[in-house]
Design an enzyme around this catalytic site. Sequence first.
Site, PDB file in Angstrom:
ATOM      1  N   GLU A 124       0.835  -1.202   0.000  1.00 48.77           N
ATOM      2  CA  GLU A 124       0.000   0.000   0.000  1.00 48.77           C
ATOM      3  C   GLU A 124       0.873   1.257   0.000  1.00 48.77           C
ATOM      4  O   GLU A 124       0.565   2.247  -0.669  1.00 48.77           O
ATOM      5  CB  GLU A 124      -0.928  -0.007   1.221  1.00 48.77           C
TER       6      GLU A 124
ATOM      7  N   ASP B 146      -7.865   1.570   8.252  1.00 54.64           N
ATOM      8  CA  ASP B 146      -6.533   2.152   8.102  1.00 54.64           C
ATOM      9  C   ASP B 146      -6.364   3.299   9.093  1.00 54.64           C
ATOM     10  O   ASP B 146      -7.330   4.015   9.409  1.00 54.64           O
ATOM     11  CB  ASP B 146      -6.337   2.667   6.666  1.00 54.64           C
TER      12      ASP B 146
END
Length: 401
Positions: A199, A246
């Site tokens: 990511e 997140d």
Amino acid sequence: MLTARFELRALCGHLFYLCLGLLLLLHPGEAYQKISDEKLKGLPRPGEDFDIHTGSLLSPILQTRVPGTPGHTAVLEHLTNFFRTSLPKWEIEFQNSTSKTPISHGKEVPFVNFIAYRDPPGVPKGDVGRLTLVAHYDSKIDPKGFIGAIDSAAPCAMIMHAVRSIDSALERKWAAMQEQGMDLSDEHQGVQVLFLDGEEAFLEWTATDSLYGARSLAEHWDKQVNPAMSTFKSPLSAISLFVLLDLLGAKKPTIQSYYPTTHWAYQNLGTLEKRLRSLDLMKSKKTPWFVDADKNAHQVVSLGGIQDDHLPFLARGVEILHLIDYAHFRGFPEVWHTALDDAEHLDMDTVKDWSVLMTAFAAEWMDLEDFLEHSEAPRQVEKIERGEDTQTVDEERRTEL
């Protein structure tokens, strides 16, 4: 992660699901049965598993884990071993890819997406929609030694706790259906976990230096077609809701709602938070997390958002619920992308509260009210964490009875 610049193709791909979501908005409560207060009280709360030094779930993730390094391999092995030992009935898959990065000097860097799912027994894979819980497990290469506790070691552990907590209830539900002679082919809902790789940007966040694993998996699943006559055409269309966690684990998180079609699910999370707090089952500061919960879907601005692992899936029409700590007045948490994003700067009450909240959300989604066991374990854990003797707990319980 920067303010998103959404492309027209992403919005066009989302139009069909916008219409579908608007229909859901008419009757959001019909999606699943609300979990009762009694069952909320019985949800397991993380204890020693979340100790930052020795906890079996969290501590092994609290290390540098840049793709292609030994720390990254160790964390992937930890995730794999957790499912193989704690959740042996879950299916495990790996989706591999390679890509050049701005600092790899032309060499291909390996990326491995971890996929685990549990479907109703005997139901063909293409006929099962899945609640999909997602976090990334890699960490940034800079600053040196970056741990990424909120980004996203803690979210990974929260998901692990949630799915472990509902697994036995799933087993009981499906066993009860079979005992009653019900056809499990009518049970079209399973659970899926995605721990995505790559990511983080290696140099500077761009469309090509970020989201390596998410871009690869979304493209791969978009091309993968289920057998003819399947309920769902592809693994992408089988995602009933893509819930991305997140930057979670700091005090007093601010969670906004970004997509009108999933605002009802966002509101359900907000309602669960309020209920858990009213039952004294959350220990973090009593500042509401879901700041848009009182808005209606028409007030949610769909052209906003944060660049994150959901974007390649959003562009292909997947319904997204993005749970990320971001506020307009302060941006991301103070430790974001700094050396201070380490284990010691986690707010453990908040981390554990997120774990309980996600457990409750998954239990409601999977309609597990009648199959969750009421347990004194959460109360025992809370007493132990405060340093109280468990014998005293038992004596108090006998007195109450």
